[in-house]
Design a protein around this motif. Sequence first.
Motif, short mmCIF file in Angstrom:
data_model
loop_
_atom_site.label_atom_id
_atom_site.label_comp_id
_atom_site.label_asym_id
_atom_site.label_seq_id
_atom_site.Cartn_x
_atom_site.Cartn_y
_atom_site.Cartn_z
N GLU A 122 -12.26 37.53 59.39
CA GLU A 122 -12.35 38.38 60.91
C GLU A 122 -10.85 38.01 61.71
N ALA A 123 -9.92 37.53 61.03
CA ALA A 123 -8.55 37.32 61.62
C ALA A 123 -7.85 38.55 61.84
N LEU A 124 -8.07 39.61 61.06
CA LEU A 124 -7.77 41.17 61.04
C LEU A 124 -8.95 42.02 60.90
N PRO A 125 -9.03 43.13 61.73
CA PRO A 125 -10.09 43.78 61.78
C PRO A 125 -10.43 44.62 60.45
N GLN A 126 -11.42 44.93 60.21
CA GLN A 126 -12.15 45.62 58.89
C GLN A 126 -11.40 46.74 58.91
N GLY A 127 -11.05 47.01 57.51
CA GLY A 127 -10.34 48.14 57.38
C GLY A 127 -8.62 48.15 57.21
N VAL A 128 -8.11 47.14 57.71
CA VAL A 128 -6.59 46.93 57.62
C VAL A 128 -6.43 46.49 56.14
N ALA A 129 -5.24 47.07 55.72
CA ALA A 129 -4.92 46.80 54.47
C ALA A 129 -3.31 46.88 54.27
N LEU A 130 -2.77 46.18 53.33
CA LEU A 130 -1.69 46.04 52.91
C LEU A 130 -1.23 47.53 52.03
N LEU A 131 -0.35 48.21 52.21
CA LEU A 131 -0.03 49.40 51.43
C LEU A 131 0.90 49.09 50.41
N ASP A 132 2.28 48.39 50.81
CA ASP A 132 3.31 47.95 50.24
C ASP A 132 4.10 46.78 50.67
N TYR A 133 4.93 46.16 49.97
CA TYR A 133 5.81 44.88 50.25
C TYR A 133 6.70 44.71 49.57
N GLY A 134 7.64 44.11 49.76
CA GLY A 134 9.00 43.88 49.05
C GLY A 134 9.96 43.00 49.82
N VAL A 135 11.16 43.03 49.02
CA VAL A 135 12.42 42.59 49.75
C VAL A 135 13.33 43.70 49.86
N ASN A 136 14.28 43.46 50.93
CA ASN A 136 15.31 44.31 51.30
C ASN A 136 16.44 43.75 50.49
N ALA A 137 17.47 44.51 50.41
CA ALA A 137 18.83 44.10 49.89
C ALA A 137 19.35 42.90 50.40
N ASP A 138 19.13 42.79 51.67
CA ASP A 138 19.73 41.54 52.47
C ASP A 138 18.73 40.35 52.36
N GLY A 139 17.64 40.37 51.55
CA GLY A 139 16.79 39.23 51.47
C GLY A 139 15.61 39.25 52.32
N SER A 140 15.65 40.04 53.26
CA SER A 140 14.46 39.96 54.34
C SER A 140 13.20 40.77 53.72
N GLY A 141 12.30 40.25 54.05
CA GLY A 141 11.00 41.03 53.35
C GLY A 141 10.14 41.93 54.48
N TYR A 142 9.30 42.71 53.83
CA TYR A 142 8.76 43.62 54.54
C TYR A 142 7.42 43.96 54.00
N ALA A 143 6.59 44.33 55.12
CA ALA A 143 5.14 44.65 54.58
C ALA A 143 4.84 45.99 55.32
N ASP A 144 4.20 46.86 54.62
CA ASP A 144 3.94 48.19 55.07
C ASP A 144 2.28 48.12 55.02
N MET A 145 1.86 48.05 56.36
CA MET A 145 0.40 47.84 56.48
C MET A 145 -0.11 49.57 56.94
N ASN A 146 -1.59 49.73 56.77
CA ASN A 146 -1.84 50.91 57.06
C ASN A 146 -1.98 51.03 58.75
#
Length: 114
Positions: free
Chosen positions: A70-94
């Motif tokens: 219950e730290a995030l609401p029911q239904g929240v989901a991670l769609l994609d994630y990865g590393v950008n060319a500059d080394g920073s990470g990203y997460a695509d959430m719904n």
Amino acid sequence: MRRILAGLLLFAVVGALSGCELFPTQGASSAANQTITLYLPNDDLDGFQPVNVIAEGTAKNIVTLLVDHEALPQGVALLDYGVNADGSGYADMNALFGQSVGEGTTSEYLRMGS
């Protein structure tokens, strides 16, 4: 303001995922069970309680654990994630993730810290 908070919350999720060394290559993950520390809202809703769980160390599973605790609401989901060319990470959430940020100051604080 919502964009800033949504960005900070996204940063927190990316940080949690990268802390579990899940960003060696885009889309890669570690399926082995490992100790994962979740920072969950405490009973007074004024801080966080670290909780260690042993679970599969995939990015999607970590988000699922946060939802289950219950730290995030029911239904929240991670769609994609990865590393950008500059080394920073990203997460695509719904979309529900972004909507949950605008629930109020305390809610935003607790989502950011989880």
